[in-house]
Scaffold this motif. Structure first.
Motif, PDB file in Angstrom:
ATOM      1  N   VAL A  33       6.856  18.819   3.786  1.00 47.61           N
ATOM      2  CA  VAL A  33       5.480  19.092   4.200  1.00 47.61           C
ATOM      3  C   VAL A  33       5.181  18.258   5.444  1.00 47.61           C
ATOM      4  N   ALA A  34       4.851  18.941   6.548  1.00 48.24           N
ATOM      5  CA  ALA A  34       4.548  18.270   7.806  1.00 48.24           C
ATOM      6  C   ALA A  34       3.065  18.439   8.133  1.00 48.24           C
ATOM      7  N   THR A  35       2.407  17.317   8.391  1.00 44.49           N
ATOM      8  CA  THR A  35       1.003  17.303   8.795  1.00 44.49           C
ATOM      9  C   THR A  35       0.858  16.300   9.935  1.00 44.49           C
ATOM     10  N   ALA A  36      -0.335  16.268  10.527  1.00 40.83           N
ATOM     11  CA  ALA A  36      -0.631  15.273  11.554  1.00 40.83           C
ATOM     12  C   ALA A  36      -2.086  14.854  11.419  1.00 40.83           C
ATOM     13  N   ASP A  37      -2.355  13.613  11.825  1.00 39.77           N
ATOM     14  CA  ASP A  37      -3.736  13.151  11.788  1.00 39.77           C
ATOM     15  C   ASP A  37      -4.445  13.542  13.083  1.00 39.77           C
ATOM     16  N   ALA A  38      -5.705  13.152  13.227  1.00 42.26           N
ATOM     17  CA  ALA A  38      -6.512  13.540  14.387  1.00 42.26           C
ATOM     18  C   ALA A  38      -5.933  13.013  15.699  1.00 42.26           C
ATOM     19  N   ASP A  39      -5.169  11.922  15.640  1.00 40.32           N
ATOM     20  CA  ASP A  39      -4.537  11.371  16.840  1.00 40.32           C
ATOM     21  C   ASP A  39      -3.169  11.990  17.112  1.00 40.32           C
ATOM     22  N   GLY A  40      -2.740  12.902  16.246  1.00 37.51           N
ATOM     23  CA  GLY A  40      -1.452  13.549  16.419  1.00 37.51           C
ATOM     24  C   GLY A  40      -0.292  12.823  15.778  1.00 37.51           C
ATOM     25  N   GLU A  41      -0.573  11.746  15.023  1.00 34.83           N
ATOM     26  CA  GLU A  41       0.493  11.002  14.344  1.00 34.83           C
ATOM     27  C   GLU A  41       1.065  11.866  13.224  1.00 34.83           C
ATOM     28  N   PRO A  42       2.352  12.220  13.299  1.00 35.23           N
ATOM     29  CA  PRO A  42       2.929  13.114  12.298  1.00 35.23           C
ATOM     30  C   PRO A  42       3.279  12.408  10.995  1.00 35.23           C
ATOM     31  N   THR A  43       3.272  13.188   9.933  1.00 36.21           N
ATOM     32  CA  THR A  43       3.717  12.746   8.617  1.00 36.21           C
ATOM     33  C   THR A  43       4.602  13.842   8.050  1.00 36.21           C
ATOM     34  N   LEU A  44       5.733  13.462   7.482  1.00 39.41           N
ATOM     35  CA  LEU A  44       6.659  14.406   6.878  1.00 39.41           C
ATOM     36  C   LEU A  44       7.076  13.848   5.525  1.00 39.41           C
ATOM     37  N   VAL A  45       6.777  14.590   4.457  1.00 38.17           N
ATOM     38  CA  VAL A  45       7.121  14.140   3.112  1.00 38.17           C
ATOM     39  C   VAL A  45       7.608  15.320   2.273  1.00 38.17           C
ATOM     40  N   PRO A  46       8.471  15.056   1.293  1.00 38.19           N
ATOM     41  CA  PRO A  46       8.829  16.114   0.348  1.00 38.19           C
ATOM     42  C   PRO A  46       7.809  16.132  -0.785  1.00 38.19           C
ATOM     43  N   LEU A  47       7.393  17.328  -1.168  1.00 33.38           N
ATOM     44  CA  LEU A  47       6.488  17.499  -2.296  1.00 33.38           C
ATOM     45  C   LEU A  47       6.985  18.635  -3.176  1.00 33.38           C
TER      46      LEU A  47
END
Length: 159
Positions: A33-47
């Motif tokens: 699962v890939a998301t990003a915050d308002a500043d564009g900082e990405p997060t990638l985690v398995p769910l």
């Protein structure tokens, strides 16, 4: 893994890739699962996930970066499989509490995955991801016709 090992009969038809993508959604247990915050900082985690035939259901804490990002923007990319046989979903997520969860979703999620987020405390929330784009490809020859869905509509019909 070589291209020949991934797909020994050569490039798959778009119909075959749709069929195999749906099989993967029904069979696999986890998704990147890939998301990003308002500043564009990405997060990638398995769910862990459950596919209901039209949408992907996820559960995670609303206090972790993925939960916060999904709540704030609703934008997500999901990646299933490996680099030689990938299914990529671009979608929008809506947030639901345990109390808002439609009947049967929690039980189906638990039956498939063996974990029930409803027992993990109130910080766990649900995200229903509606696909806007679904792509599937294995190797470079399949990239031309990798779009299976665009604007939430299948480009190729199933069986």
């Amino acid at each position: 893994m070589t291209a020949a090992e991934a797909h020994p009969d050569g490039p798959r038809s778009i119909e075959q890739r749709r069929r195999e993508a749906l099989e993967r959604l029904a069979r696999d247990i986890d998704v990147w699962v890939a998301t990003a915050d308002a500043d564009g900082e990405p997060t990638l985690v398995p769910l862990t996930f459950w596919w209901d035939g039209e949408t992907v259901w996820l559960a995670t804490r609303d206090t972790n970066p993925t939960g916060r990002n999904l709540r704030a923007s609703g934008r997500v990319r999901l990646c299933f499989g490996h680099t030689r046989d990938v299914v990529l979903i671009h979608g929008t997520a809506r947030t639901l509490t345990h109390d808002e969860l439609p009947a049967g979703v929690g039980d189906a999620f638990t039956a498939k995955d063996g974990w029930d987020p409803r027992g993990s405390g109130p910080s766990y929330v649900w995200f229903q991801v509606t696909p806007e784009v679904i792509q599937a490809w294995g190797t470079v020859p399949e990239m031309t016709d990798r779009d299976l869905m665009r604007d939430g509509k299948w480009l190729v019909q199933g069986d």
